[in-house]
Motif scaffolding. Sequence first.
Motif, PDB file in Angstrom:
ATOM      1  N   SER A  88       0.250  -1.459  -0.411  1.00  0.00           N
ATOM      2  CA  SER A  88      -0.564   0.330  -0.144  1.00  0.00           C
ATOM      3  C   SER A  88       0.245   1.595   0.350  1.00  0.00           C
ATOM      4  CB  SER A  88      -1.334   0.237   0.969  1.00  0.00           C
ATOM      5  OG  SER A  88      -0.404   0.046   2.417  1.00  0.00           O
ATOM      6  N   ASP A  89       2.270   1.255   0.629  1.00  0.00           N
ATOM      7  CA  ASP A  89       3.032   2.496   0.533  1.00  0.00           C
ATOM      8  C   ASP A  89       3.558   2.939  -1.125  1.00  0.00           C
ATOM      9  OD1 ASP A  89       2.742   2.514   3.215  1.00  0.00           O
ATOM     10  OD2 ASP A  89       4.440   1.496   3.829  1.00  0.00           O
ATOM     11  N   LEU A  90       3.980   1.674  -1.505  1.00  0.00           N
ATOM     12  CA  LEU A  90       4.558   1.990  -2.863  1.00  0.00           C
ATOM     13  C   LEU A  90       3.336   2.629  -3.662  1.00  0.00           C
ATOM     14  CD1 LEU A  90       6.156  -1.042  -3.044  1.00  0.00           C
ATOM     15  CD2 LEU A  90       7.036   0.650  -3.568  1.00  0.00           C
ATOM     16  N   VAL A  91       1.535   2.000  -3.728  1.00  0.00           N
ATOM     17  CA  VAL A  91       0.856   2.785  -4.303  1.00  0.00           C
ATOM     18  C   VAL A  91       0.681   4.183  -4.032  1.00  0.00           C
ATOM     19  CG1 VAL A  91      -2.064   1.986  -5.071  1.00  0.00           C
ATOM     20  CG2 VAL A  91      -0.761   0.312  -4.698  1.00  0.00           C
ATOM     21  N   VAL A  92       1.087   3.914  -2.843  1.00  0.00           N
ATOM     22  CA  VAL A  92       0.500   5.856  -2.304  1.00  0.00           C
ATOM     23  C   VAL A  92       1.786   6.854  -2.851  1.00  0.00           C
ATOM     24  CG1 VAL A  92       0.385   7.222  -0.565  1.00  0.00           C
ATOM     25  CG2 VAL A  92      -0.631   5.017  -0.553  1.00  0.00           C
ATOM     26  N   VAL A  93       2.451   6.067  -2.692  1.00  0.00           N
ATOM     27  CA  VAL A  93       3.732   7.044  -3.230  1.00  0.00           C
ATOM     28  C   VAL A  93       3.741   7.046  -4.886  1.00  0.00           C
ATOM     29  CG1 VAL A  93       6.382   6.881  -4.222  1.00  0.00           C
ATOM     30  CG2 VAL A  93       5.331   6.247  -1.810  1.00  0.00           C
ATOM     31  N   GLY A  94       3.600   5.770  -5.548  1.00  0.00           N
ATOM     32  CA  GLY A  94       3.185   5.832  -7.353  1.00  0.00           C
ATOM     33  C   GLY A  94       1.792   6.796  -7.678  1.00  0.00           C
ATOM     34  N   CYS A  95       0.499   6.532  -6.696  1.00  0.00           N
ATOM     35  CA  CYS A  95      -0.774   7.925  -7.518  1.00  0.00           C
ATOM     36  C   CYS A  95       0.270   9.102  -6.560  1.00  0.00           C
ATOM     37  CB  CYS A  95      -1.880   7.807  -6.213  1.00  0.00           C
ATOM     38  SG  CYS A  95      -2.620   5.650  -6.409  1.00  0.00           S
ATOM     39  N   VAL A  96       0.591   9.176  -5.510  1.00  0.00           N
ATOM     40  CA  VAL A  96       0.919  10.674  -5.241  1.00  0.00           C
ATOM     41  C   VAL A  96       1.833  11.683  -6.418  1.00  0.00           C
ATOM     42  CG1 VAL A  96       2.273  12.783  -3.953  1.00  0.00           C
ATOM     43  CG2 VAL A  96       0.684  10.795  -2.636  1.00  0.00           C
ATOM     44  N   LEU A  97       2.860  10.810  -6.685  1.00  0.00           N
ATOM     45  CA  LEU A  97       3.972  10.769  -8.019  1.00  0.00           C
ATOM     46  C   LEU A  97       3.179  11.036  -9.185  1.00  0.00           C
ATOM     47  CD1 LEU A  97       6.901   9.079  -7.488  1.00  0.00           C
ATOM     48  CD2 LEU A  97       6.535  11.314  -6.945  1.00  0.00           C
ATOM     49  N   MET A  98       2.078  10.481  -9.696  1.00  0.00           N
ATOM     50  CA  MET A  98       1.416  10.678 -10.667  1.00  0.00           C
ATOM     51  C   MET A  98       1.062  11.831 -10.793  1.00  0.00           C
ATOM     52  SD  MET A  98      -0.933   7.962 -13.355  1.00  0.00           S
ATOM     53  CE  MET A  98      -0.876   6.938 -11.463  1.00  0.00           C
TER      54      MET A  98
END
Length: 185
Positions: A88-98
């Motif tokens: 979930s932390d990886l997806v959160v970082v990916g969503c914020v970066l996108m």
Amino acid sequence: MTVRQLIGIGLRLLAMWLCLNAFVGYGLVLASANNRVDHGSFSPAVVEFMVVIAFELMALVLWFFSNHIAGALLSGFSKDVEIRIRPSDLVVVGCVLMGLWWLKDATLPLLSLWLRSIFLSSTTTDQSTLEMMSTSIRINCGLYLLQITVALVLIYRSRRIANWLLQYPRLSSGETYEDKELGGP
């Protein structure tokens, strides 16, 4: 979390990016179709629509077969190494970066169009700014506003998006997601 799962999450984020950019491309095709001369039986808009549909299909394939593709990419490796990062932390970082990327891509062109319209409206006072804009510029402004909205949702709702992407079941009180594994073959 294993390397295969990490690559699967990356492929799903790529699928989201492809899908959202295809929708922006669809809007750009519609905006440019208004300013075209009729070419008879062949229209360049048909080719552009085919490209948009191809992007959507690639996004669907990446989304539904992300674990299989990740397994195929890692087929030459002997062991799947365990990584100590929560999915979930990886997806959160990916969503914020996108979201930040989309915010950057939409804010500056929209600001440029807004400043141009202010300059044009100050030189001619008998028309409103909206009346002076062509249809394609209005569509582009709408697309930029939509892109900014989606970017802000990706940034501020990244945790909810991560939970939806990973499709975790609801937890009862006292449980955590720290030891949960991603589903898939």
